[in-house]
Design a protein around this motif. Sequence first.
Motif, mmCIF file in Angstrom:
data_model
loop_
_atom_site.group_PDB
_atom_site.id
_atom_site.type_symbol
_atom_site.label_atom_id
_atom_site.label_comp_id
_atom_site.label_asym_id
_atom_site.label_seq_id
_atom_site.Cartn_x
_atom_site.Cartn_y
_atom_site.Cartn_z
ATOM 1 N N UNK A 158 86.336 41.598 47.097
ATOM 2 C CA UNK A 158 87.247 41.319 48.214
ATOM 3 C C UNK A 158 86.909 39.980 48.872
ATOM 4 N N UNK A 159 87.873 39.396 49.581
ATOM 5 C CA UNK A 159 87.639 38.087 50.194
ATOM 6 C C UNK A 159 86.902 38.172 51.531
ATOM 7 N N UNK A 160 86.653 39.375 52.040
ATOM 8 C CA UNK A 160 86.039 39.525 53.362
ATOM 9 C C UNK A 160 84.861 40.503 53.299
ATOM 10 N N UNK A 161 83.776 40.127 52.635
ATOM 11 C CA UNK A 161 82.652 41.058 52.462
ATOM 12 C C UNK A 161 81.964 41.386 53.790
ATOM 13 N N UNK A 162 81.342 42.569 53.827
ATOM 14 C CA UNK A 162 80.556 43.013 54.989
ATOM 15 C C UNK A 162 79.087 43.075 54.583
ATOM 16 N N UNK A 163 78.223 42.491 55.387
ATOM 17 C CA UNK A 163 76.784 42.501 55.118
ATOM 18 C C UNK A 163 76.053 43.195 56.264
ATOM 19 N N UNK A 164 74.950 43.858 55.919
ATOM 20 C CA UNK A 164 74.105 44.494 56.932
ATOM 21 C C UNK A 164 72.712 43.846 56.919
ATOM 22 N N UNK A 165 72.020 43.931 55.783
ATOM 23 C CA UNK A 165 70.705 43.307 55.662
ATOM 24 C C UNK A 165 70.846 41.851 55.234
ATOM 25 N N UNK A 166 69.824 41.079 55.528
ATOM 26 C CA UNK A 166 69.871 39.640 55.251
ATOM 27 C C UNK A 166 69.061 39.227 54.029
ATOM 28 N N UNK A 167 68.334 40.168 53.419
ATOM 29 C CA UNK A 167 67.547 39.808 52.237
ATOM 30 C C UNK A 167 67.323 41.036 51.374
ATOM 31 N N UNK A 168 66.993 40.801 50.095
ATOM 32 C CA UNK A 168 66.737 41.885 49.144
ATOM 33 C C UNK A 168 66.189 41.322 47.855
ATOM 34 N N UNK A 169 65.674 42.197 46.960
ATOM 35 C CA UNK A 169 65.144 41.750 45.686
ATOM 36 C C UNK A 169 66.232 41.328 44.724
ATOM 37 N N UNK A 170 65.930 40.302 43.944
ATOM 38 C CA UNK A 170 66.929 39.797 42.994
ATOM 39 C C UNK A 170 66.841 40.583 41.694
ATOM 40 N N UNK A 171 67.319 41.812 41.736
ATOM 41 C CA UNK A 171 67.293 42.656 40.538
ATOM 42 C C UNK A 171 68.691 42.749 39.930
ATOM 43 N N UNK A 172 69.595 43.310 40.667
ATOM 44 C CA UNK A 172 70.986 43.219 40.253
ATOM 45 C C UNK A 172 71.595 41.953 40.836
ATOM 46 N N UNK A 173 72.439 41.318 40.077
ATOM 47 C CA UNK A 173 73.023 40.049 40.518
ATOM 48 C C UNK A 173 74.540 40.066 40.316
ATOM 49 N N UNK A 174 75.230 39.490 41.282
ATOM 50 C CA UNK A 174 76.690 39.372 41.216
ATOM 51 C C UNK A 174 77.061 37.897 41.194
ATOM 52 N N UNK A 175 77.864 37.537 40.179
ATOM 53 C CA UNK A 175 78.338 36.160 40.034
ATOM 54 C C UNK A 175 79.870 36.164 40.068
ATOM 55 N N UNK A 176 80.392 34.987 40.245
ATOM 56 C CA UNK A 176 81.824 34.828 40.083
ATOM 57 C C UNK A 176 82.190 34.830 38.610
ATOM 58 N N UNK A 177 83.470 34.681 38.316
ATOM 59 C CA UNK A 177 83.925 34.724 36.921
ATOM 60 C C UNK A 177 84.865 33.563 36.656
ATOM 61 N N UNK A 178 84.856 33.116 35.427
ATOM 62 C CA UNK A 178 85.736 32.014 35.053
ATOM 63 C C UNK A 178 86.152 32.154 33.596
ATOM 64 N N UNK A 179 87.248 31.468 33.271
ATOM 65 C CA UNK A 179 87.662 31.369 31.872
ATOM 66 C C UNK A 179 86.743 30.384 31.160
ATOM 67 N N UNK A 180 86.428 30.688 29.922
ATOM 68 C CA UNK A 180 85.570 29.777 29.161
ATOM 69 C C UNK A 180 86.274 29.268 27.918
ATOM 70 N N UNK A 181 87.616 29.224 28.002
ATOM 71 C CA UNK A 181 88.408 28.634 26.912
ATOM 72 C C UNK A 181 89.779 28.303 27.484
#
Length: 290
Positions: A158-181
């Motif tokens: 969604x374009x309007x995310x809600x956050x509670x904590x300000x830090x966490x371990x980098x275990x799962x990661x979320x990236x954006x997506x793009x076309x590669x062709x």
Amino acid sequence: MIEVLYLVYFIICSNLYQFCTSSNINSKRLLLNDPDVINNRLIRLEGIVSMLNASLQQVTTENQKQEQENQQQNQEIHRQNQEILRQNQDIQQQRLTIQTQDKSIQQLSSNTQSSGATYIRWARKQCPGNDTELVYSGYAGGSFYDQYGAAAEYVCLPPDPDFVKTSGGEYGRMFGAEFDSNFFASNSNDEDVPCALCRPKHSASTIMIPGKNTCYPGWKMEYYGYLASGYHSHKAASSFVCVDINPEYIIGGLDSRNGKLFYEVVAKCGSLKCPPYKPDHPLTCVVCTK
């Protein structure tokens, strides 16, 4: 008939009066000299009385007939009143039935609307058609294409995310997506991919059919396009999604930062039967609701 009786009585009384008056004046003459006059008058009076009796009998008969007719009319009125009462009861019952049916239809419509399916329209910012509401328009995302342990599926952020904590371990990661062709459009390479979460208002089921660009009978097409997934030799797993036939891009997203990538999917013969499939032909897709 009452007026007739009054007339008859009036005639009798008039004749009696004349008879009595005439008898007082000429009683000696009538008694001694003209007995036929008295006899004639008596006969006349008997005729009048007989006529009166006949009139009374006729009046009585007509009264009885009228009473019978009144009784029949009262019975008919009572029958009609009973029929009207029955019809009113039938109408009331029909109204109750219609109200019950209306409530059932409203409940069914409410249930249909409240249980509507949802789907993601990949590479578009809006939902198709007037019978589908946009829940939100956002950004396609997922795990990085070349990392072990990456999540497989594509997600619509969604374009309007809600956050509670300000830090966490980098275990799962979320990236954006793009076309590669440039397969999905002539200038699509490296373009960031938008998405739209859509909800059909009157549909309870949604399906994505790979290899088709039309829906089967009884299903409504929401959109169609080309089947997409990750690259087959990348470390991260991916899933199959349907990219709209007329893709859009996120403004300012033309930059090769990778992330979750979209590639076209082609048919590979072997276990996949050819025909009907054709080797190395890009697969279409369609999203249908019902």
